[in-house]
Write a protein that holds these residues in place. Structure first.
Motif, PDB file in Angstrom:
ATOM      1  N   ILE A 113       0.838  -1.208   0.000  1.00  0.00           N
ATOM      2  CA  ILE A 113       0.000   0.000   0.000  1.00  0.00           C
ATOM      3  C   ILE A 113       0.869   1.253   0.000  1.00  0.00           C
ATOM      4  O   ILE A 113       0.599   2.222  -0.722  1.00  0.00           O
ATOM      5  CB  ILE A 113      -0.946  -0.003   1.222  1.00  0.00           C
ATOM      6  CG1 ILE A 113      -1.974  -1.134   1.079  1.00  0.00           C
ATOM      7  CG2 ILE A 113      -1.651   1.341   1.374  1.00  0.00           C
ATOM      8  CD1 ILE A 113      -2.812  -1.362   2.321  1.00  0.00           C
ATOM      9  N   ILE A 114       1.938   1.230   0.804  1.00  0.00           N
ATOM     10  CA  ILE A 114       2.850   2.382   0.863  1.00  0.00           C
ATOM     11  C   ILE A 114       3.527   2.601  -0.490  1.00  0.00           C
ATOM     12  O   ILE A 114       3.623   3.733  -0.989  1.00  0.00           O
ATOM     13  CB  ILE A 114       3.907   2.177   1.965  1.00  0.00           C
ATOM     14  CG1 ILE A 114       3.243   2.221   3.348  1.00  0.00           C
ATOM     15  CG2 ILE A 114       4.998   3.244   1.872  1.00  0.00           C
ATOM     16  CD1 ILE A 114       4.170   1.863   4.488  1.00  0.00           C
ATOM     17  N   ALA A 115       3.989   1.502  -1.101  1.00  0.00           N
ATOM     18  CA  ALA A 115       4.665   1.609  -2.400  1.00  0.00           C
ATOM     19  C   ALA A 115       3.722   2.151  -3.462  1.00  0.00           C
ATOM     20  O   ALA A 115       4.097   3.012  -4.276  1.00  0.00           O
ATOM     21  CB  ALA A 115       5.197   0.238  -2.813  1.00  0.00           C
ATOM     22  N   THR A 116       2.493   1.668  -3.460  1.00  0.00           N
ATOM     23  CA  THR A 116       1.499   2.138  -4.428  1.00  0.00           C
ATOM     24  C   THR A 116       1.206   3.616  -4.226  1.00  0.00           C
ATOM     25  O   THR A 116       1.091   4.387  -5.186  1.00  0.00           O
ATOM     26  CB  THR A 116       0.196   1.328  -4.287  1.00  0.00           C
ATOM     27  OG1 THR A 116       0.474  -0.052  -4.505  1.00  0.00           O
ATOM     28  CG2 THR A 116      -0.845   1.807  -5.286  1.00  0.00           C
ATOM     29  N   SER A 117       1.115   4.014  -2.962  1.00  0.00           N
ATOM     30  CA  SER A 117       0.829   5.412  -2.636  1.00  0.00           C
ATOM     31  C   SER A 117       1.963   6.325  -3.082  1.00  0.00           C
ATOM     32  O   SER A 117       1.732   7.423  -3.595  1.00  0.00           O
ATOM     33  CB  SER A 117       0.598   5.552  -1.133  1.00  0.00           C
ATOM     34  OG  SER A 117       0.389   6.893  -0.775  1.00  0.00           O
ATOM     35  N   GLU A 118       3.200   5.867  -2.901  1.00  0.00           N
ATOM     36  CA  GLU A 118       4.362   6.685  -3.268  1.00  0.00           C
ATOM     37  C   GLU A 118       4.512   6.822  -4.775  1.00  0.00           C
ATOM     38  O   GLU A 118       5.074   7.804  -5.272  1.00  0.00           O
ATOM     39  CB  GLU A 118       5.627   6.071  -2.672  1.00  0.00           C
ATOM     40  CG  GLU A 118       5.711   6.217  -1.153  1.00  0.00           C
ATOM     41  CD  GLU A 118       6.914   5.511  -0.574  1.00  0.00           C
ATOM     42  OE1 GLU A 118       7.518   4.678  -1.300  1.00  0.00           O
ATOM     43  OE2 GLU A 118       7.251   5.773   0.602  1.00  0.00           O
ATOM     44  N   ASN A 119       4.001   5.840  -5.520  1.00  0.00           N
ATOM     45  CA  ASN A 119       4.132   5.858  -6.982  1.00  0.00           C
ATOM     46  C   ASN A 119       3.043   6.672  -7.672  1.00  0.00           C
ATOM     47  O   ASN A 119       3.080   6.853  -8.884  1.00  0.00           O
ATOM     48  CB  ASN A 119       4.114   4.424  -7.526  1.00  0.00           C
ATOM     49  CG  ASN A 119       5.373   3.664  -7.140  1.00  0.00           C
ATOM     50  OD1 ASN A 119       6.438   4.262  -6.968  1.00  0.00           O
ATOM     51  ND2 ASN A 119       5.261   2.342  -7.002  1.00  0.00           N
ATOM     52  N   LYS A 120       2.069   7.124  -6.897  1.00  0.00           N
ATOM     53  CA  LYS A 120       0.983   7.911  -7.502  1.00  0.00           C
ATOM     54  C   LYS A 120       1.443   9.333  -7.819  1.00  0.00           C
ATOM     55  O   LYS A 120       2.238   9.913  -7.109  1.00  0.00           O
ATOM     56  CB  LYS A 120      -0.219   7.947  -6.543  1.00  0.00           C
ATOM     57  CG  LYS A 120      -0.982   6.630  -6.510  1.00  0.00           C
ATOM     58  CD  LYS A 120      -2.206   6.747  -5.629  1.00  0.00           C
ATOM     59  CE  LYS A 120      -3.014   5.455  -5.613  1.00  0.00           C
ATOM     60  NZ  LYS A 120      -4.206   5.541  -4.747  1.00  0.00           N
TER      61      LYS A 120
END
Length: 235
Positions: A228-235
């Protein structure tokens, strides 16, 4: 406040997996949530203990009432616990089957007896509320008729300061004059309300930290959080 770290949670070997495990589909997370629930349930007992430890308590209710009647006790506020009440011989027929959480006796120029049902929460189902009110009314009437005190009953939702919200949570079964807040209870018992709140706040912080630490020990949870953190950072 009760500690999550002290709770065992559901005995899976004896009783099978908990509803929490069925809800989230993970044994470790389900068991952790079960321990949180056990903590919530035991909070009421822990609150009661905090109050009792700071009060003038009665060791024998039969002897206490006799001393008040004979004017050997003329002043003070005294707490009788459920455990002590169960040992009565003089009033055992009166209290049979009904055990309020605590009884407060106020002795001065007047004598007051307050029957208290203590709650850590403030929202309950209708059937439970109706039963508890009926027990309080019955106990107050029968016990009050046998003792030299003006007697009344109350439900105290310790953590809610708005009596209207308490009344709604108690399904409007209790009138406002029979509702007590935690602050009012502490004033009655000559206890520092803020001290109780501060102790419980410290325990809340410990519970929060422990819960997060235990949560992150679960591999599937940690993996999901990282995703979830990785996905959030890639947005």
């Amino acid at each position: 406040m009760s500690k999550i770290s002290n709770q065992q949670g559901r005995n899976v070997q004896k009783s099978g997996v908990s509803g929490y495990t069925r809800a989230v589909g993970n044994d470790e997370l389900g068991q952790l949530l079960s321990r949180v629930q056990a903590c919530v349930i035991s909070n009421g007992n822990e609150l009661e203990k905090l109050l009792i430890d700071r009060c003038s308590t009665i060791d024998n209710i039969d002897i206490f009432i006799k001393k008040v009647t004979t004017s050997n006790i003329n002043q003070g506020t005294f707490l009788c616990t459920k455990k002590i009440l169960k040992k009565t011989q003089d009033y055992k027929d009166v209290i049979k089957g009904i055990e309020p959480d605590m009884i407060i006796f106020i002795v001065s120029n007047y004598r007051l007896c307050k029957i208290i049902e203590l709650k850590d929460g403030d929202t309950f189902d209708t059937k439970k509320v109706k039963g508890e009110k009926a027990n309080l009314v019955t106990f107050s009437e029968k016990f009050g008729a046998k003792i030299p005190f003006s007697t009344d009953y109350y439900v105290c939702c310790f953590n809610q300061n708005n009596k209207e919200i308490i009344r709604e949570g108690m399904k409007n079964e209790f009138d406002l004059e029979h509702i007590m807040t935690g602050k009012e209870l502490c004033q009655l018992l000559n206890i520092d309300y803020q001290e109780i709140i501060n102790i419980r706040k410290n325990d809340m912080e410990e519970n929060f930290n422990y819960f997060i630490e235990e949560l992150l020990k679960i591999p599937e949870v940690l993996e999901k959080i990282n995703q979830i953190i990785a996905t959030s950072e890639n947005k």
